[in-house]
Design a protein around this motif. Structure first.
Motif, short mmCIF file in Angstrom:
data_model
loop_
_atom_site.label_atom_id
_atom_site.label_comp_id
_atom_site.label_asym_id
_atom_site.label_seq_id
_atom_site.Cartn_x
_atom_site.Cartn_y
_atom_site.Cartn_z
N ARG A 13 -10.94 -0.10 -0.24
CA ARG A 13 -11.46 0.81 0.78
C ARG A 13 -10.93 0.43 2.16
O ARG A 13 -10.71 1.30 3.01
CB ARG A 13 -13.00 0.75 0.83
N GLU A 14 -10.76 -0.86 2.38
CA GLU A 14 -10.38 -1.35 3.70
C GLU A 14 -8.87 -1.46 3.89
O GLU A 14 -8.40 -1.55 5.03
CB GLU A 14 -11.03 -2.72 3.94
N HIS A 15 -8.12 -1.48 2.79
CA HIS A 15 -6.67 -1.66 2.90
C HIS A 15 -5.95 -0.69 1.99
O HIS A 15 -6.48 -0.26 0.95
CB HIS A 15 -6.28 -3.10 2.53
N ASP A 16 -4.73 -0.35 2.37
CA ASP A 16 -3.90 0.55 1.57
C ASP A 16 -3.25 -0.27 0.47
O ASP A 16 -2.07 -0.63 0.54
CB ASP A 16 -2.85 1.21 2.46
N THR A 53 -9.23 -10.20 2.80
CA THR A 53 -10.51 -9.52 2.62
C THR A 53 -11.11 -9.84 1.27
O THR A 53 -12.31 -10.12 1.14
CB THR A 53 -10.32 -7.99 2.76
N LEU A 54 -10.28 -9.82 0.24
CA LEU A 54 -10.75 -10.10 -1.12
C LEU A 54 -11.36 -11.49 -1.20
O LEU A 54 -12.39 -11.69 -1.86
CB LEU A 54 -9.57 -10.00 -2.10
N ASP A 55 -10.77 -12.43 -0.50
CA ASP A 55 -11.21 -13.82 -0.55
C ASP A 55 -12.58 -14.03 0.10
O ASP A 55 -13.23 -15.04 -0.13
CB ASP A 55 -10.18 -14.70 0.14
N ASP A 56 -13.03 -13.05 0.89
CA ASP A 56 -14.30 -13.18 1.61
C ASP A 56 -15.51 -12.74 0.78
O ASP A 56 -16.64 -13.00 1.18
CB ASP A 56 -14.27 -12.37 2.91
N TYR A 57 -15.28 -12.06 -0.33
CA TYR A 57 -16.41 -11.53 -1.11
C TYR A 57 -17.00 -12.60 -2.03
O TYR A 57 -16.28 -13.33 -2.71
CB TYR A 57 -15.96 -10.31 -1.93
N GLU A 58 -18.33 -12.66 -2.05
CA GLU A 58 -19.02 -13.67 -2.85
C GLU A 58 -18.78 -13.48 -4.34
O GLU A 58 -18.78 -14.45 -5.10
CB GLU A 58 -20.52 -13.63 -2.56
N MET A 59 -18.61 -12.23 -4.77
CA MET A 59 -18.40 -11.97 -6.20
C MET A 59 -17.09 -12.58 -6.71
O MET A 59 -16.94 -12.84 -7.90
CB MET A 59 -18.39 -10.47 -6.48
N LEU A 60 -16.15 -12.81 -5.82
CA LEU A 60 -14.87 -13.39 -6.21
C LEU A 60 -15.02 -14.90 -6.36
O LEU A 60 -15.39 -15.59 -5.41
CB LEU A 60 -13.79 -13.09 -5.18
N GLN A 61 -14.74 -15.42 -7.54
CA GLN A 61 -14.82 -16.85 -7.79
C GLN A 61 -13.51 -17.57 -7.46
O GLN A 61 -13.46 -18.79 -7.41
CB GLN A 61 -15.19 -17.10 -9.26
N GLY A 62 -12.46 -16.80 -7.27
CA GLY A 62 -11.18 -17.39 -6.91
C GLY A 62 -10.03 -16.61 -7.51
O GLY A 62 -10.22 -15.82 -8.44
N TYR A 63 -8.83 -16.82 -6.96
CA TYR A 63 -7.65 -16.20 -7.54
C TYR A 63 -6.44 -17.11 -7.32
O TYR A 63 -6.40 -17.90 -6.39
CB TYR A 63 -7.40 -14.80 -6.95
N ASP A 64 -5.49 -16.98 -8.24
CA ASP A 64 -4.24 -17.73 -8.17
C ASP A 64 -3.10 -16.75 -7.99
O ASP A 64 -3.00 -15.76 -8.73
CB ASP A 64 -4.02 -18.54 -9.46
N LEU A 65 -2.28 -16.99 -7.00
CA LEU A 65 -1.11 -16.15 -6.78
C LEU A 65 0.01 -16.61 -7.71
O LEU A 65 0.57 -17.69 -7.52
CB LEU A 65 -0.67 -16.23 -5.31
N LEU A 66 0.32 -15.82 -8.72
CA LEU A 66 1.32 -16.21 -9.71
C LEU A 66 2.74 -15.91 -9.24
O LEU A 66 3.66 -16.68 -9.49
CB LEU A 66 1.04 -15.49 -11.03
N SER A 67 2.90 -14.79 -8.56
CA SER A 67 4.22 -14.46 -8.01
C SER A 67 4.04 -13.37 -6.96
O SER A 67 3.06 -12.63 -6.98
CB SER A 67 5.18 -13.98 -9.10
N ARG A 68 5.00 -13.30 -6.05
CA ARG A 68 4.93 -12.27 -5.01
C ARG A 68 6.33 -11.90 -4.56
O ARG A 68 7.21 -12.75 -4.44
CB ARG A 68 4.12 -12.77 -3.81
N LYS A 69 6.52 -10.59 -4.32
CA LYS A 69 7.79 -10.10 -3.80
C LYS A 69 7.48 -8.95 -2.86
O LYS A 69 7.03 -7.88 -3.30
CB LYS A 69 8.71 -9.63 -4.93
#
Length: 239
Positions: A13-16, A53-69
């Motif tokens: 909702r907050e980001h494209d 933004t995603l990292d600020d939500y309590e429901m999120l327990q964590g995430y690992d960035l596997l790859s990015r381009k």
């Protein structure tokens, strides 16, 4: 589907940005959902902001960035079980296709072995979520057999659709809705360009790229299905 407790929906909702995933796995011990997601931002900056933004939500327990381009990333994330996921799980529902989260809502593809289980799940979902059933189909054994035989081709088609950028997808969608491909034609290329406030050349370029990606896979799927049918005919016992 709009889940009020889903961090992915809130972030979109907050980001494209759009999130795509094929499955989720439930951890019974800590009641979390783990999934590998493809995140696509309209720009690299939008993607970076979405992760913050995603990292600020309590429901999120964590995430690992596997790859990015650039504006695309593959992540492995873990969130607390949402109300909607609980309703699906406890009524023996299962994933039948990809999940797509975009613009504050998501598309689910789920199945149930019994009609009553589906009705119970929808009733529970209605209590705390907003959703619209876009399709409600029963699959007979012959259809199910065809799906299993051609699952690889269908997967290739889905991957082709996921490879479309948001601009390409939106341009193709607008062209179809406006009747650009109809006979007689209900809209011109100028009409499609006006929808996005871009030049006729720009609209044509976006449309050609989206058609090329989709049609390439359509032809491959057609050839795969034809080959499968020929193989069936050759191996079927005589009547």
């Amino acid at each position: 589907m709009v889940q009020y407790d889903c961090p992915y929906i809130r972030t979109s909702r907050e980001h494209d940005v759009a999130f795509h995933t094929q499955h989720w796995e439930f951890n019974q011990a800590d009641r979390t959902l783990e999934t590998r997601m493809l995140a696509i931002g309209e720009t690299p900056e939008e993607l970076h902001g979405a992760f913050k933004t995603l990292d600020d939500y309590e429901m999120l327990q964590g995430y690992d960035l596997l790859s990015r381009k650039q504006n695309t990333a593959l992540i492995r994330s873990r969130i607390d079980e949402t109300d909607a996921m609980r309703a699906i799980r406890e009524n023996d529902g299962y994933v039948t296709g990809p999940f797509v989260v975009r613009n504050g809502s998501e598309i689910w593809n789920v199945g149930f072995d019994r009609e009553r289980a589906a009705e119970d799940a929808l009733s529970e979902l209605d209590a705390s979520n907003e959703f619209t059933v876009r399709g409600d189909d029963s699959i007979n054994i012959d259809d199910f057999f065809d799906i299993l035989q051609n699952v690889e081709s269908l997967g290739a088609m889905l991957r082709a659709l996921q490879d479309l950028t948001d601009t390409e997808r939106e341009t193709l969608d607008a062209a179809v809705e406006k009747g650009y491909f109809s006979t007689p034609r209900g809209a011109t290329l100028d009409d499609v360009a006006e929808e996005f406030d871009i030049s006729k050349m720009g609209a044509s370029k976006n449309l050609r790229r989206s058609q090329r990606k989709v049609l390439r896979q359509v032809v491959r799927v057609m050839n795969d299905v034809e080959a499968q049918m020929q193989l069936q005919d050759e191996t079927s016992p005589p009547q």
